[in-house]
Design a protein around this motif. Structure first.
Motif, PDB file in Angstrom:
ATOM      1  N   LEU A 234       0.833  -1.039  -0.127  1.00 38.39           N
ATOM      2  CA  LEU A 234      -0.228   0.070  -0.134  1.00 38.39           C
ATOM      3  C   LEU A 234       0.746   1.330  -0.067  1.00 38.39           C
ATOM      4  O   LEU A 234       0.499   2.124  -0.663  1.00 38.39           O
ATOM      5  N   SER A 235       1.953   1.223   0.828  1.00 34.02           N
ATOM      6  CA  SER A 235       2.691   2.314   0.698  1.00 34.02           C
ATOM      7  C   SER A 235       3.222   2.639  -0.631  1.00 34.02           C
ATOM      8  O   SER A 235       3.427   3.919  -0.756  1.00 34.02           O
ATOM      9  N   GLU A 236       3.765   1.766  -1.368  1.00 35.19           N
ATOM     10  CA  GLU A 236       4.218   2.044  -2.484  1.00 35.19           C
ATOM     11  C   GLU A 236       3.077   2.450  -3.472  1.00 35.19           C
ATOM     12  O   GLU A 236       3.255   3.543  -4.325  1.00 35.19           O
ATOM     13  N   VAL A 237       1.898   1.915  -3.355  1.00 36.17           N
ATOM     14  CA  VAL A 237       0.816   2.305  -4.164  1.00 36.17           C
ATOM     15  C   VAL A 237       0.477   3.539  -4.136  1.00 36.17           C
ATOM     16  O   VAL A 237       0.014   4.464  -4.976  1.00 36.17           O
ATOM     17  N   GLN A 238       0.262   4.135  -2.771  1.00 39.13           N
ATOM     18  CA  GLN A 238      -0.119   5.441  -2.401  1.00 39.13           C
ATOM     19  C   GLN A 238       0.656   6.538  -3.248  1.00 39.13           C
ATOM     20  O   GLN A 238       0.142   7.657  -3.600  1.00 39.13           O
ATOM     21  N   ASN A 239       2.096   6.207  -3.474  1.00 36.64           N
ATOM     22  CA  ASN A 239       2.830   7.334  -4.132  1.00 36.64           C
ATOM     23  C   ASN A 239       3.107   6.884  -5.659  1.00 36.64           C
ATOM     24  O   ASN A 239       3.649   7.937  -6.322  1.00 36.64           O
ATOM     25  N   TYR A 240       2.055   6.153  -6.243  1.00 34.47           N
ATOM     26  CA  TYR A 240       2.268   5.761  -7.480  1.00 34.47           C
ATOM     27  C   TYR A 240       1.657   7.162  -8.371  1.00 34.47           C
ATOM     28  O   TYR A 240       0.776   7.753  -8.040  1.00 34.47           O
ATOM     29  N   PRO A 241       2.319   7.896  -9.276  1.00 36.25           N
ATOM     30  CA  PRO A 241       1.884   9.067  -9.914  1.00 36.25           C
ATOM     31  C   PRO A 241       0.884   8.777 -10.953  1.00 36.25           C
ATOM     32  O   PRO A 241       1.180   8.684 -12.136  1.00 36.25           O
ATOM     33  N   HIS A 242      -0.253   8.800 -10.456  1.00 37.40           N
ATOM     34  CA  HIS A 242      -1.498   8.728 -11.499  1.00 37.40           C
ATOM     35  C   HIS A 242      -2.479   9.473 -10.763  1.00 37.40           C
ATOM     36  O   HIS A 242      -2.721   9.426  -9.473  1.00 37.40           O
ATOM     37  N   SER A 243      -3.260  10.233 -11.601  1.00 41.07           N
ATOM     38  CA  SER A 243      -4.172  11.292 -10.776  1.00 41.07           C
ATOM     39  C   SER A 243      -5.311  10.661 -10.024  1.00 41.07           C
ATOM     40  O   SER A 243      -5.676  11.154  -8.745  1.00 41.07           O
ATOM     41  N   TRP A 244      -5.866   9.203 -10.624  1.00 44.91           N
ATOM     42  CA  TRP A 244      -6.838   8.597  -9.826  1.00 44.91           C
ATOM     43  C   TRP A 244      -6.373   8.071  -8.547  1.00 44.91           C
ATOM     44  O   TRP A 244      -7.083   8.143  -7.631  1.00 44.91           O
ATOM     45  N   VAL A 245      -5.296   7.534  -8.769  1.00 41.67           N
ATOM     46  CA  VAL A 245      -4.856   6.699  -7.385  1.00 41.67           C
ATOM     47  C   VAL A 245      -4.346   7.816  -6.536  1.00 41.67           C
ATOM     48  O   VAL A 245      -4.767   7.449  -5.137  1.00 41.67           O
ATOM     49  N   LYS A 246      -3.807   8.954  -6.899  1.00 45.14           N
ATOM     50  CA  LYS A 246      -3.660  10.208  -5.942  1.00 45.14           C
ATOM     51  C   LYS A 246      -4.743  10.728  -5.092  1.00 45.14           C
ATOM     52  O   LYS A 246      -4.976  10.881  -4.039  1.00 45.14           O
ATOM     53  N   GLN A 247      -5.813  10.740  -6.158  1.00 46.79           N
ATOM     54  CA  GLN A 247      -7.306  11.116  -5.440  1.00 46.79           C
ATOM     55  C   GLN A 247      -7.864  10.219  -4.668  1.00 46.79           C
ATOM     56  O   GLN A 247      -8.398  10.257  -3.641  1.00 46.79           O
ATOM     57  N   TYR A 248      -7.686   8.798  -4.980  1.00 42.52           N
ATOM     58  CA  TYR A 248      -8.257   7.806  -4.218  1.00 42.52           C
ATOM     59  C   TYR A 248      -7.687   7.671  -2.692  1.00 42.52           C
ATOM     60  O   TYR A 248      -8.452   7.615  -1.760  1.00 42.52           O
ATOM     61  N   PHE A 249      -6.374   7.601  -2.637  1.00 38.38           N
ATOM     62  CA  PHE A 249      -5.819   7.471  -1.413  1.00 38.38           C
ATOM     63  C   PHE A 249      -5.356   8.821  -0.775  1.00 38.38           C
ATOM     64  O   PHE A 249      -4.861   8.799   0.434  1.00 38.38           O
ATOM     65  N   GLY A 250      -5.809  10.152  -1.411  1.00 36.47           N
ATOM     66  CA  GLY A 250      -5.185  11.187  -0.779  1.00 36.47           C
ATOM     67  C   GLY A 250      -6.596  12.015  -0.134  1.00 36.47           C
ATOM     68  O   GLY A 250      -6.418  13.202   0.310  1.00 36.47           O
ATOM     69  N   GLY A 251      -7.657  11.361  -0.510  1.00 37.76           N
ATOM     70  CA  GLY A 251      -8.920  11.914   0.213  1.00 37.76           C
ATOM     71  C   GLY A 251      -8.949  11.750   1.704  1.00 37.76           C
ATOM     72  O   GLY A 251      -8.396  10.992   1.975  1.00 37.76           O
ATOM     73  N   PRO A 252     -10.206  12.792   2.143  1.00 33.97           N
ATOM     74  CA  PRO A 252     -10.261  12.464   3.656  1.00 33.97           C
ATOM     75  C   PRO A 252     -10.387  11.312   4.100  1.00 33.97           C
ATOM     76  O   PRO A 252     -10.193  10.993   5.395  1.00 33.97           O
ATOM     77  N   ARG A 253     -11.345  10.401   3.586  1.00 37.99           N
ATOM     78  CA  ARG A 253     -11.800   9.226   4.085  1.00 37.99           C
ATOM     79  C   ARG A 253     -10.431   8.187   3.981  1.00 37.99           C
ATOM     80  O   ARG A 253     -10.455   7.556   5.217  1.00 37.99           O
TER      81      ARG A 253
END
Lengths: 263, 377
Positions: A234-253
């Protein structure tokens, strides 16, 4: 039944260059994906990104328009009917609503695969079904209830018990915690972890539950743009440079679930 | 190929050592289940040591049978220990041993079950009758209220339903009625020929088709075709909580679902019955005509109808249809709304819907026959 080419050390599921389309609408294109032995992998993706189609394809419910699927090193399309049936016994599935047979009691539901694929005596089958009921944390009296008498969470547990009836090596879970309250959901997560420790199975789950992703998944695969773009810790996936991935893991939830996971 | 599971029991003092070898898996375990149970029964012990050293494979079913040594003694808790190199084995045996704690209930059968079932069916039948009458009453109240404010009737769905119930059913109703008319004609021809009174077959065909058969064929098709559809549609809506959603939004289910279906049935049934009459008499006419030299020509047939058949027979047939139509619509809708969450209940409700509708129609028809006989028409 011995399946030719069955290799215990090969990845439980491997998809190469998968192509899925409905008419001109392409769902997956050139999708590559490998599931490692004895891991819990969560698949995430937006609504309509084809998670369910991918799961149905991996299960063999849908024949892909292109590409190959391997189970433990065997090419699915080259197995004959009997070999495929034997392979299916190694696979357990928990469908979203439990998919219990509504005309059978919980115990009879769990006995269906045993009756179909083993020659156990009836009383022993009953006892094994009751054991599975106990293992998934249902009360003993649930055995004689019908699915319509069960709550949503109990249905999921009963469905899990049925999918575990033949001790599968590979377990597919379709949104296992959707529709459960947070306490029930985290209990279900722990149940999966405990069962994996006892039964040593590999889990592939489709989920939207961020808590599940943070607490029980070893790896997370992201399905966007018709492909699995990344499948990693997960720690790697969170830093993956893709806008959808950033949005998904960067949201408040996601942030809330993450902090909760740390505590 | 899998190795057969085997075991060895060493009984020392109050302790047994159970060593296993081979594959203890769900496909193999049936061979030793009974034997292990028999071997353990006479032994007296309170500690079990499990030896996994030679075990090739074990799954939950194997663990369950293996753990029977702990479980088959019911008096109190037992000590057990494992000789193994894998931590997973301990988990498995613990899970299997714990499973014995919650013994699931069996559902026993008794000799007096038959009495219980007779009682349940009787009370079920009575409450069905009561509920259907209550539903009919409530429906009539809503129906009359709506007739007073016709703008609130959902005409769009009424028209749609008329197409489905009436127009689409017309071919099959006419075809069946045609056959029934033809069969009556054949029967009448052979019976009346022995008296030399073939011309009376016109009376027989026309009166029986007008009074009874056209109406009955229409309503039996309606019961089989539309009544079951009502139950299935409304039942599926009930299962998917659409009915609940309508109630919460403030839509009256009687107003939105039951009344349009009833109106559609009320409109369609007399039209269908009329078509059935025409084609039934047509079937009779063709058979009568085809009788060769003894045949009755269409002109003679029609003239005789005009001369001897009282139009009251036509009205007797027509007056019954709206009553039957209403019964069918109400029974179909009531059974649909009585569906609960399970698939089984949808199936059984659809069945009882059709059975009840045909039962209700035929008994009412008998009541009409008695009534008309006493009135003298």
């Amino acid at each position: 039944m011995v399946i030719p080419g069955f290799d215990n050390t090969a990845p439980p599921v491997q998809a190469c260059g998968l192509l899925n389309r409905f008419g001109s609408n392409i769902i997956h294109e050139n999708l590559d994906f490998t599931l490692k032995s004895e891991e819990i992998l969560g698949i995430v993706g937006g609504s309509g990104s084809g998670k369910s189609v991918l799961m149905n394809t991996l299960l063999g419910l849908k024949i892909p328009e292109g590409g190959k699927i391997y189970y433990y090193g065997c090419d699915r399309s080259r197995l004959n009917d009997r070999e495929r049936a034997a392979m299916n016994n190694e696979i357990g599935v928990l469908f979203q609503g439990g998919a219990l047979f509504s005309s059978l009691t919980v115990r009879e539901n769990i006995m269906v695969p045993l009756r179909e694929h083993t020659d156990l005596p009836e009383p022993l089958m009953c006892e094994l079904a009751d054991m599975k009921i106990h293992m998934v944390g249902l009360p003993a009296h649930a055995a004689t209830l019908f699915p319509s008498d069960l709550s949503g969470g109990m249905k999921k547990r009963a469905g899990l018990a049925r999918s575990l009836a033949l001790d599968p090596k590979l377990l597919f879970l379709d949104e296992p915690t959707a529709g459960l309250d947070p306490i029930g959901a985290s209990a279900f997560d722990n149940l999966i972890l405990d069962l994996r420790e006892a039964m040593k199975f590999t889990v592939l789950m489709v989920t939207h539950d961020l808590d599940s992703l943070y607490t029980i998944c070893d790896r997370v695969a992201v399905l966007v743009d018709k492909q699995i773009v990344v499948a990693d810790r997960l720690s790697e996936v969170q830093n993956y440079p893709h806008s959808w991935v950033k949005q998904y893991f960067g949201g408040p939830r996601s942030r809330a679930a993450q902090t909760a996971g740390r505590i | 190929m899998a190795d057969a599971p085997t075991y060895n029991i060493e009984h020392t003092d109050r302790q047994i050592k159970l060593s296993a070898s081979g594959d203890w898996t769900v496909t193999e375990i049936a061979r030793i289940d009974q034997k292990l149970r028999r071997d353990l029964a006479p032994l007296d012990y309170d500690t079990v040591i499990y030896d996994f050293t030679n075990m090739a494979k074990i799954d939950t079913a194997g663990a369950y049978v293996f753990a029977r040594a702990i479980r088959c003694k019911t008096d109190g808790c037992f000590d057990y220990d494992l000789i193994t190199t894998m931590p997973g084995h301990r988990k498995l045996i613990t899970a299997a041993a714990e499973a014995s704690m919650g013994q699931a209930p069996r559902d026993p059968r008794h000799w007096y079950d038959i009495l219980i079932r007779i009682g349940e069916y009787t009370s079920g039948f009575l409450s069905e009758v009561y509920d259907t009458l209550a539903f009919l009453g409530r429906f009539l109240v809503v129906f009359v209220k709506l007739l007073l404010t016709p703008t609130r009737i959902r005409w769009k769905s009424v028209v749609f339903l008329i197409e489905d119930i009436g127009l689409n059913a017309a071919p099959i109703v006419m075809l069946l009625s045609f056959f029934v008319g033809a069969v009556i004609a054949y029967m009448a021809a052979s019976l009346l020929a022995s008296f030399g009174a073939q011309v009376f077959m016109v009376d027989l065909i026309t009166v029986s088709v007008l009074r009874e058969f056209a109406t009955l064929i229409t309503v039996i098709i309606l019961a089989g075709r539309s009544d079951s559809a009502f139950t299935a549609q409304i039942g599926a809506m009930k299962m998917r909580q659409e009915i609940d959603a309508m109630t919460v939004i403030g839509l009256d289910t009687y107003e939105t679902l039951v009344v349009p279906r009833a109106i559609a049935c009320l409109v369609s049934a007399p039209v269908l019955a009329f078509l059935a009459m025409v084609s039934g008499i047509g079937g009779g006419l063709l058979v009568a005509w085809s009788g060769g030299s003894n045949g009755i020509s269409p002109i003679l047939f029609v003239t005789r109808i005009r001369d001897v058949v009282d139009p009251v027979h036509f009205f007797v047939g027509m007056i019954k249809t709206p009553v039957f139509a209403l019964l069918i619509a109400v029974i179909g809708c009531r059974q649909g709304l009585a569906v609960t969450g399970s698939v089984d209940s949808l199936g059984s409700r659809t069945t009882s819907s059709v059975v009840q509708a045909i039962f209700a129609v035929l008994t009412t028809n008998a009541a009409f026959a008695v009534l008309f006989f006493h009135v003298g028409i």
